[in-house]
Write a protein that holds these residues in place. Sequence first.
Motif, PDB file in Angstrom:
ATOM      1  N   THR A 165       0.858  -1.178   0.000  1.00 48.38           N
ATOM      2  CA  THR A 165       0.000   0.000   0.000  1.00 48.38           C
ATOM      3  C   THR A 165       0.895   1.228   0.000  1.00 48.38           C
ATOM      4  O   THR A 165       1.786   1.338   0.836  1.00 48.38           O
ATOM      5  CB  THR A 165      -0.918   0.016   1.238  1.00 48.38           C
ATOM      6  N   LEU A 166       0.671   2.130  -0.959  1.00 48.10           N
ATOM      7  CA  LEU A 166       1.382   3.402  -0.984  1.00 48.10           C
ATOM      8  C   LEU A 166       0.445   4.456  -0.421  1.00 48.10           C
ATOM      9  O   LEU A 166      -0.681   4.615  -0.908  1.00 48.10           O
ATOM     10  CB  LEU A 166       1.789   3.780  -2.411  1.00 48.10           C
ATOM     11  N   VAL A 167       0.903   5.159   0.612  1.00 44.38           N
ATOM     12  CA  VAL A 167       0.108   6.211   1.235  1.00 44.38           C
ATOM     13  C   VAL A 167       0.785   7.539   0.930  1.00 44.38           C
ATOM     14  O   VAL A 167       1.958   7.745   1.258  1.00 44.38           O
ATOM     15  CB  VAL A 167      -0.017   6.005   2.764  1.00 44.38           C
ATOM     16  N   ALA A 168       0.011   8.441   0.297  1.00 49.07           N
ATOM     17  CA  ALA A 168       0.555   9.735  -0.102  1.00 49.07           C
ATOM     18  C   ALA A 168      -0.173  10.869   0.612  1.00 49.07           C
ATOM     19  O   ALA A 168      -1.393  10.831   0.786  1.00 49.07           O
ATOM     20  CB  ALA A 168       0.420   9.910  -1.612  1.00 49.07           C
ATOM     21  N   TYR A 169       0.612  11.862   1.023  1.00 50.04           N
ATOM     22  CA  TYR A 169       0.040  13.081   1.597  1.00 50.04           C
ATOM     23  C   TYR A 169       0.986  14.233   1.301  1.00 50.04           C
ATOM     24  O   TYR A 169       2.083  14.037   0.775  1.00 50.04           O
ATOM     25  CB  TYR A 169      -0.230  12.933   3.100  1.00 50.04           C
ATOM     26  N   ALA A 170       0.533  15.447   1.605  1.00 46.25           N
ATOM     27  CA  ALA A 170       1.291  16.673   1.325  1.00 46.25           C
ATOM     28  C   ALA A 170       1.657  16.705  -0.163  1.00 46.25           C
ATOM     29  O   ALA A 170       0.862  16.296  -1.003  1.00 46.25           O
ATOM     30  CB  ALA A 170       2.502  16.780   2.245  1.00 46.25           C
ATOM     31  N   LEU A 199      -6.105  16.874   0.247  1.00 44.41           N
ATOM     32  CA  LEU A 199      -7.053  17.249  -0.805  1.00 44.41           C
ATOM     33  C   LEU A 199      -7.718  18.586  -0.450  1.00 44.41           C
ATOM     34  O   LEU A 199      -7.751  19.514  -1.270  1.00 44.41           O
ATOM     35  CB  LEU A 199      -8.095  16.147  -0.962  1.00 44.41           C
ATOM     36  N   ARG A 200      -8.203  18.695   0.782  1.00 42.46           N
ATOM     37  CA  ARG A 200      -8.865  19.926   1.237  1.00 42.46           C
ATOM     38  C   ARG A 200      -7.873  21.090   1.349  1.00 42.46           C
ATOM     39  O   ARG A 200      -8.143  22.191   0.878  1.00 42.46           O
ATOM     40  CB  ARG A 200      -9.546  19.706   2.583  1.00 42.46           C
ATOM     41  N   PHE A 201      -6.731  20.835   1.965  1.00 44.16           N
ATOM     42  CA  PHE A 201      -5.745  21.889   2.198  1.00 44.16           C
ATOM     43  C   PHE A 201      -5.251  22.495   0.883  1.00 44.16           C
ATOM     44  O   PHE A 201      -5.076  23.709   0.774  1.00 44.16           O
ATOM     45  CB  PHE A 201      -4.567  21.331   2.996  1.00 44.16           C
ATOM     46  N   PHE A 225      -9.372   7.308  -0.840  1.00 46.32           N
ATOM     47  CA  PHE A 225      -9.155   8.460   0.030  1.00 46.32           C
ATOM     48  C   PHE A 225      -9.232   8.021   1.486  1.00 46.32           C
ATOM     49  O   PHE A 225     -10.099   7.235   1.859  1.00 46.32           O
ATOM     50  CB  PHE A 225     -10.187   9.558  -0.250  1.00 46.32           C
ATOM     51  N   VAL A 226      -8.298   8.511   2.280  1.00 42.65           N
ATOM     52  CA  VAL A 226      -8.289   8.248   3.725  1.00 42.65           C
ATOM     53  C   VAL A 226      -8.298   9.605   4.428  1.00 42.65           C
ATOM     54  O   VAL A 226      -7.786  10.585   3.887  1.00 42.65           O
ATOM     55  CB  VAL A 226      -7.064   7.403   4.150  1.00 42.65           C
ATOM     56  N   PRO A 227      -8.884   9.682   5.627  1.00 41.51           N
ATOM     57  CA  PRO A 227      -8.967  10.976   6.321  1.00 41.51           C
ATOM     58  C   PRO A 227      -7.612  11.641   6.536  1.00 41.51           C
ATOM     59  O   PRO A 227      -7.477  12.846   6.379  1.00 41.51           O
ATOM     60  CB  PRO A 227      -9.635  10.628   7.650  1.00 41.51           C
ATOM     61  N   SER A 228      -6.602  10.850   6.895  1.00 43.63           N
ATOM     62  CA  SER A 228      -5.266  11.384   7.194  1.00 43.63           C
ATOM     63  C   SER A 228      -4.215  10.395   6.710  1.00 43.63           C
ATOM     64  O   SER A 228      -4.256   9.215   7.075  1.00 43.63           O
ATOM     65  CB  SER A 228      -5.118  11.592   8.703  1.00 43.63           C
ATOM     66  N   GLY A 229      -3.287  10.865   5.915  1.00 47.11           N
ATOM     67  CA  GLY A 229      -2.221   9.989   5.426  1.00 47.11           C
ATOM     68  C   GLY A 229      -1.344   9.457   6.535  1.00 47.11           C
ATOM     69  O   GLY A 229      -1.035   8.269   6.586  1.00 47.11           O
ATOM     70  N   THR A 230      -0.963  10.328   7.456  1.00 42.32           N
ATOM     71  CA  THR A 230      -0.087   9.873   8.546  1.00 42.32           C
ATOM     72  C   THR A 230      -0.811   8.887   9.448  1.00 42.32           C
ATOM     73  O   THR A 230      -0.236   7.878   9.865  1.00 42.32           O
ATOM     74  CB  THR A 230       0.443  11.056   9.378  1.00 42.32           C
ATOM     75  N   MET A 231      -2.085   9.139   9.725  1.00 41.67           N
ATOM     76  CA  MET A 231      -2.844   8.205  10.556  1.00 41.67           C
ATOM     77  C   MET A 231      -3.033   6.866   9.848  1.00 41.67           C
ATOM     78  O   MET A 231      -3.038   5.820  10.494  1.00 41.67           O
ATOM     79  CB  MET A 231      -4.196   8.796  10.953  1.00 41.67           C
ATOM     80  N   GLU A 232      -3.159   6.891   8.532  1.00 41.68           N
ATOM     81  CA  GLU A 232      -3.307   5.635   7.787  1.00 41.68           C
ATOM     82  C   GLU A 232      -2.018   4.812   7.870  1.00 41.68           C
ATOM     83  O   GLU A 232      -2.065   3.596   8.036  1.00 41.68           O
ATOM     84  CB  GLU A 232      -3.674   5.917   6.329  1.00 41.68           C
TER      85      GLU A 232
END
Length: 136
Positions: A54-59, A98-100, A114-121
């Motif tokens: 699983t690749l989790v992306a944020y920022a 996405l929102r930011f 989509f997940v609520p928070s990348g770091t939390m995921e």
Amino acid sequence: MNIIRIALLSLLLPVAALAQPIKAVFHIDDPSQARFALYMAQDHLKLKPDMQITLVAYAAGVDFLLKGETDRDGDAYAPDVAALMKQGVQFRFCAATLRFRELEESQVLTGVTFVPSGTMEILRLQAEEGFVYIKP
């Protein structure tokens, strides 16, 4: 006799644990990591086809999951993401990012979750599902 059985079982337990599929979460928070992460996922699946990735992306790391995005050589990410999805790789996109960044879900590649928070995921996958952490 029981002591011998216990000794033999204790030797077999690590082997039994290895028989389970490896689960890995790749942490992507920088667009420069994306191409390498995709290559790593492809290589890992060649070595261990039953591996769960699983690749989790944020920022800024979400950029490679946006439609039309290319790497520094001008190669599109979408075909490689789609090919990995066909092999069972999951891609998770931080909804907070996405929102930011005022992005729309329609800008994101089809099949991305989509997940609520990348770091939390990332934390959840490690703590609750036994994923190992990889930072490309």
